[in-house]
Design a protein around this motif. Sequence first.
Motif, PDB file in Angstrom:
ATOM      1  N   LEU A   8       0.856  -1.177   0.000  1.00 36.68           N
ATOM      2  CA  LEU A   8       0.000   0.000   0.000  1.00 36.68           C
ATOM      3  C   LEU A   8       0.892   1.227   0.000  1.00 36.68           C
ATOM      4  O   LEU A   8       1.918   1.257   0.698  1.00 36.68           O
ATOM      5  CB  LEU A   8      -0.880   0.039   1.247  1.00 36.68           C
ATOM      6  CG  LEU A   8      -1.746  -1.175   1.543  1.00 36.68           C
ATOM      7  CD1 LEU A   8      -2.479  -0.967   2.864  1.00 36.68           C
ATOM      8  CD2 LEU A   8      -2.716  -1.425   0.430  1.00 36.68           C
ATOM      9  N   THR A  30       0.830   5.761  -0.349  1.00 37.59           N
ATOM     10  CA  THR A  30       0.178   7.049  -0.546  1.00 37.59           C
ATOM     11  C   THR A  30       1.253   8.113  -0.671  1.00 37.59           C
ATOM     12  O   THR A  30       2.197   8.153   0.115  1.00 37.59           O
ATOM     13  CB  THR A  30      -0.756   7.410   0.626  1.00 37.59           C
ATOM     14  OG1 THR A  30      -1.683   6.350   0.821  1.00 37.59           O
ATOM     15  CG2 THR A  30      -1.514   8.691   0.341  1.00 37.59           C
ATOM     16  N   GLY A  44      -0.096   1.082   9.915  1.00 40.05           N
ATOM     17  CA  GLY A  44      -0.871   0.251   9.005  1.00 40.05           C
ATOM     18  C   GLY A  44      -1.485  -0.905   9.763  1.00 40.05           C
ATOM     19  O   GLY A  44      -1.002  -1.288  10.835  1.00 40.05           O
ATOM     20  N   ASP A  93      -8.762  -7.043   5.185  1.00 39.55           N
ATOM     21  CA  ASP A  93      -8.883  -5.589   5.073  1.00 39.55           C
ATOM     22  C   ASP A  93      -7.527  -4.985   5.413  1.00 39.55           C
ATOM     23  O   ASP A  93      -6.917  -5.363   6.423  1.00 39.55           O
ATOM     24  CB  ASP A  93      -9.939  -5.049   6.045  1.00 39.55           C
ATOM     25  CG  ASP A  93     -11.328  -5.557   5.725  1.00 39.55           C
ATOM     26  OD1 ASP A  93     -11.796  -5.329   4.597  1.00 39.55           O
ATOM     27  OD2 ASP A  93     -11.942  -6.186   6.605  1.00 39.55           O
ATOM     28  N   TYR A 106      -5.200  -1.185   5.604  1.00 35.90           N
ATOM     29  CA  TYR A 106      -5.139   0.269   5.484  1.00 35.90           C
ATOM     30  C   TYR A 106      -3.831   0.771   6.064  1.00 35.90           C
ATOM     31  O   TYR A 106      -3.146   0.074   6.815  1.00 35.90           O
ATOM     32  CB  TYR A 106      -6.347   0.959   6.125  1.00 35.90           C
ATOM     33  CG  TYR A 106      -6.403   0.907   7.636  1.00 35.90           C
ATOM     34  CD1 TYR A 106      -5.758   1.875   8.411  1.00 35.90           C
ATOM     35  CD2 TYR A 106      -7.126  -0.077   8.299  1.00 35.90           C
ATOM     36  CE1 TYR A 106      -5.821   1.847   9.792  1.00 35.90           C
ATOM     37  CE2 TYR A 106      -7.198  -0.117   9.675  1.00 35.90           C
ATOM     38  CZ  TYR A 106      -6.545   0.845  10.415  1.00 35.90           C
ATOM     39  OH  TYR A 106      -6.607   0.808  11.786  1.00 35.90           O
ATOM     40  N   TYR A 122      -1.799   4.841   7.129  1.00 37.10           N
ATOM     41  CA  TYR A 122      -1.846   6.302   7.149  1.00 37.10           C
ATOM     42  C   TYR A 122      -0.547   6.840   7.728  1.00 37.10           C
ATOM     43  O   TYR A 122       0.254   6.097   8.305  1.00 37.10           O
ATOM     44  CB  TYR A 122      -3.058   6.835   7.924  1.00 37.10           C
ATOM     45  CG  TYR A 122      -3.086   6.488   9.401  1.00 37.10           C
ATOM     46  CD1 TYR A 122      -2.357   7.240  10.324  1.00 37.10           C
ATOM     47  CD2 TYR A 122      -3.869   5.448   9.881  1.00 37.10           C
ATOM     48  CE1 TYR A 122      -2.396   6.939  11.679  1.00 37.10           C
ATOM     49  CE2 TYR A 122      -3.918   5.142  11.230  1.00 37.10           C
ATOM     50  CZ  TYR A 122      -3.171   5.898  12.119  1.00 37.10           C
ATOM     51  OH  TYR A 122      -3.204   5.605  13.457  1.00 37.10           O
ATOM     52  N   TYR A 175      -1.589   0.553  -5.081  1.00 36.43           N
ATOM     53  CA  TYR A 175      -1.691  -0.754  -4.452  1.00 36.43           C
ATOM     54  C   TYR A 175      -1.033  -1.762  -5.390  1.00 36.43           C
ATOM     55  O   TYR A 175      -1.246  -1.721  -6.605  1.00 36.43           O
ATOM     56  CB  TYR A 175      -3.175  -1.090  -4.256  1.00 36.43           C
ATOM     57  CG  TYR A 175      -3.473  -2.535  -3.959  1.00 36.43           C
ATOM     58  CD1 TYR A 175      -3.306  -3.042  -2.671  1.00 36.43           C
ATOM     59  CD2 TYR A 175      -3.920  -3.397  -4.954  1.00 36.43           C
ATOM     60  CE1 TYR A 175      -3.587  -4.376  -2.394  1.00 36.43           C
ATOM     61  CE2 TYR A 175      -4.207  -4.722  -4.673  1.00 36.43           C
ATOM     62  CZ  TYR A 175      -4.039  -5.208  -3.405  1.00 36.43           C
ATOM     63  OH  TYR A 175      -4.303  -6.511  -3.129  1.00 36.43           O
TER      64      TYR A 175
END
Length: 146
Positions: free
Chosen positions: A10, A12, A27, A84, A86, A88, A106
């Motif tokens: 992942l 960003t 994460g 799941d 995620y 940040y 991704y």
Amino acid sequence: MPSNRKVDVLSTAVKDSDWYTDGGEYGRQTWTIDDPFTGKETDHANYTSASNKWERQSNAYGVAMNLKNDEYTGRYNRRVERLDLYMYYTVTPRNSPSRIDAFGDYAHQETSISVTPSISWSGVSLSVSPSSKFTYQSNTQASLSF
């Protein structure tokens, strides 16, 4: 559920002329396993800033998560039904921007052979090596004006 569950990456990135990364990375991977005897069980793995799974750049962070696999107990299979993921992190403004643009990427490892991915960026675009072992979902963008 993907048949090959080794590593997902992942990432960003933000527009680095206006923002820079400032730590606080975190994460999480959460999974649900179906056990034929005990029922559904949910658990998770955390990826804190101390984890060696992170790659950092002035305008981007990426994390390589080892995906949860089915388990064989010696008598029966416990199957992963849901995953799941995620991540940040914190960003800080360089000047006085009126908006933030974030670009998400991704990558999913398509082979069953374990590899340790190398993560890098060209601008806001993620690159994972060896690239032939991964498929990509890229160019997800979110903007927020304030």
